[in-house]
Enzyme design. Sequence first.
Site: not given
Ligand code: AHR
Length: 502
Positions: A30, A75, A175-176, A247, A295, A352
């Site tokens: 990113e 993001n 995205n999201e 995450y 992700e 990432q």
């Molecule tokens: O990977 C970091 C961020 O986590 C990304 O930009 C977003 O898609 C997610 O919230």
Amino acid sequence: MKKENKVTLCIDKSFTVGKVDKRIYGSFIEHLGRAVYEGIYQPGNKFADENGFRKDVIELVKEIDVPIVRYPGGNFVSAFRWEDSVGPVEERPARLEPAWGVVESNRFGLDEFMNWCKKVGSEPMYAINLGTRGIEDAKNVVEYCNIEKGTYYSDLRIKHGVKDPYKIKLWCLGNEMDGPWQIGHMTPEEYGLKAGRAGHLMKMIDPEIECVVCGSSGIGMPKFGEWERVVLENSYDNVDYISLHTYYDNEEDNTPNFLASNVSMDKFIESVVSICDCVKATKRSDKTINLSFDEWNVWYHSKKKDAELEKWTEHPHQLEEDYNLEDALLVGSMMITLLRHADRVKIACLAQLVNVLSPITTTDNGVFKQTIFYPFMQSSRYGRGEVLNTIVKVPTYESKHGDAPYVDSVVISDEENGVLTIFAVNKNLEDDFELTCDLRQFSDYKVEFHSVLTHKDVKAGNTENNPDEVKLSDNTSAAVNDNGVLKTTLPARSWNVIRLKV
Ligand code: AHR
């Protein structure tokens, strides 16, 4: 070793989950922090090639063997203008980048990324902006990338020195878009319609492409479930995959709970599969929507420091995690969870790849491998073939995610090349476990190696000055006995790869 510390794997050649789609070993770059600038791209650095790409990073990305790389966000993508990132570099505008509160110079963009992908041997997974922009811009970028010549955007690409179309196959539709933090976030109805219309138009331009629609940003989102259902109801015919993101953190400093997090990832995957199939049934459709877990990782070490960052600077140190052994164990377990769902999870991206939530960290003087590098790299290198539907006998422990096995494992058979691979994580912090697997149907197979990642301290990690504090070692005790039974020891707190060959 305590006598109850045993794990038994029962396998049968013909009981399979599905073939591993190599895209499950994807990753993500990113425009964020030092992922691009000072990460993959640093003109003037002693390791940079003629394009400004860091050669030392390229080498490590090749070592992992990353089949796809998602780009440019995240993001970031939700306020991004792709046209800013192509053409003569000196003419590209610098812009305020509101998602991460920085300035984006656009010195590295779409054309540079495609060139970098070629160098590392990866396919791109390109995300479009459905936050501030619409389906017209989605159409234009597909035209720029995938149409040979003779139209405004294809000729623009040629004018920029790129004769052959990139033929990007895989596209993320935003995205999201459920997250209130996301620029241009929407209700599921709004997003489902917009994504469906974008997919429809993009596929008119190039019918060969595949589209990933945004699922929830996590299983904990208030609209989780309803979001997936409504989005799919409004976009089903024009999309091919739905995304999942997750995450985990160990903020509460409870390692057993933390290491059990992938129990929740299992539930997440199984729930999304059910919703996809429910919508399929209500639509009387023959088409199956598969999953793109685009992700996934551990993220928390850097959050406090990042909250204090000054705004509107260029590529600051952001989301730079110093990973330790327990993080690597969970990454290994998450990878095992993804593989055990290989029938439906076709794409996944470790988020990432470089400097940001990453297995690879750069400094001006070189690169080093974070602890999570090892399970990710070994899965990608050795985890190709057919996932076997394994019956596992193993004791469990109670956790906040539900009962968790002390040992996570997956078995992958590559019959064509006569290879059988077992990935296993021993989550017990004190005790070794004995692993047994009856190899009756794999009678000619012998142990090639048993590789282990462990350390006496679960909090140990690697640094620039001490890059090998946590590293791989060999367990030479693994063997197949005269009765065709594999036996080996999984040390306490360890990630393991056991490789057998004819
Ligand atoms: O990977 C970091 C961020 O986590 C990304 O930009 C977003 O898609 C997610 O919230």
